[in-house]
Design a protein around this motif. Sequence first.
Motif: not given
Length: 593
Positions: A31-42
């Motif tokens: 998670w620390r390496e990722a820095r960027f994620g997608m949230f999906i509200h559906w």
Amino acid sequence: MKKLFTIILLILLTKGSVWSQISQDERMQWWREARFGMFIHWGLYAIPAGEWKGQYDEKKIGEWIMHTYKIPYTEYSSLAKQFNPTKFDVKAFVKTAKDAGMKYITITTKHHDGFALFKSKVNNYNVVDATPYRRDIIKALADECHLQDIKVCFYYSQAQDWAEPNGWGNNWDNFPKENDRNHQQYIDDKVKPQLTELLSNYGEVGMIWFDTPLSITKEQADDLKALVRKLQPKCIISGRLGGGVEPDYQSTSDNTVPPTTVAGDWEVPATLNNTWGFKKYDATWKSADGVTRLLFDIASKGGNYLLNVGPTADGVIPEASVKILKQVGEWMKINAEAIYESKASPYYVEFPWGNITQKPGKLYAGIFNWPSEDFYLEGLKTKVKKMYLLADKSKKPVQFEAQYDAPTNHHVLKIKLPKEAPDKVLSVLVMEIEGEAIVEKQIIEDHSGKINLFGGKAKSTKNGHPATIAINNNGGGAQNWKDAEIKLEWEFMVKTPGTYDLEIVSTETGAHEKTDWTGGHQVKLIYNDVVKDITISPDAKTFNPRTLYWKNIITKAGKITFDKPGIYKLKLEPVNILQEGRGFTFREINITK
Ligand code: H79
């Protein structure tokens, strides 16, 4: 022989009991390496898409429509009979995220409306049992994420559940009064069994993203945490667990970026327009440029950016969202090195031109306000060996001059950047450094004659004792200052004598549907024997690229004269702070030539 056998057995046993072994650093590493994620509200709310029986509201968020129009459960739940997202293409979803450079996907498995996007044996208000679609969307997404090697994470509304008489939040149906509800029963009958399903049937889950804990108790939160730990010890628990129980990282308020680096693990959950769940008439799209700059800025402050898309009832991510994410992805193709696995800037506060991320031996200056003349980086004590632009594949050295002024103990890098920014959105200047990046502590007039007294750098006291004013992250980081007994003081170095302009900067705050700012506070500025009485008033407003929603408010505070170079002190003392809203949302004082 026997000894060897015992040793092997011991090794196998320890390996098997990963649950007792995993450290917080190990859990958080991806998670620390990722820095960027997608949230999906559906969910079902994608069907009304912001409109209910002809009623609209620009300000309300789409997934809250059941709450907004007090729609009875029996009526709202019948939307399930229409939920048939035949255009849902899970490969396209995952590709959109991956092409944007996102490393994890967090999807609403159950939002506050109580409807589950997964097959649940304990509650048939779910996509498989209650809709004509009949397919487990969470299963499809989890499988595809595992296949394409991107982390899949589950949002689960643990307290609010408007389908449940014993859940939190639904006060319009004929349910018991909130105080008469048996919340525990709701947790036992729905939350824990469904979390068990989510953590048992979908392979490895990156994280459970809890939200709006409301009055959940410490025992209940502890219990949920223990359940997640038991079922998937590597699974991260997001910031909004509640009950005062320590999560694995902190969430900022929705859409809120702090103005400074923040220690520890944290994430900004953010929208692309003004809603999470799809609303057909919300065209308030953020620009791809703005989003890219925020991505860099959040990484520079040490956080992750969880950026939302709200698919339609058909099962499609809105084209406008895809377009923005594509552009961010184009930028990432060239600049991702400055984002993934990076750490927060060695500087505490953001810069007007951009911000800095770092990795061992390297600083990455992300510049979105390209300078028209020489570019200066002040206060870096560490030696810089080489500079080049990340966009320049040949890594042609960028010329720079390291200046050091012994009397003021001040380091300045004067950098010759090309006239044109290689990237209009944000260009990354790489600096190869010798050892750890270390920054001066002092506040000093910069090359352009500006002195910045940032709120968080002041010595703050109450009745002579150290005191802190809570950092209010909203609005780009004002101080949530209500206590008029608290006084601030800065010490700073003036290099060139003369008369300077003084301005006090406070910020708007709020949620995106409502901007707050309270003026009219009375303060004193004290320097040497001079006392200035000032009323905080909105003399000017400036755009803040870190908030997109909230502006900086400038109060002109007259002039200040420094007779000779040297160290000066300035105090900011409230006379009266109005208690409305968030009080005095102070950010900084600027002293400029
Ligand atoms: O899932 C997203 C939101 O639905 C959820 N958190 C993000 C990640 C969230 N839950 N609560 N809030 C956000 C705060 C919501 C406030 C509001 Fe309202 C809902 C403003 C307008 C509608 C409640 C009703 C408060 C004012 C009116």
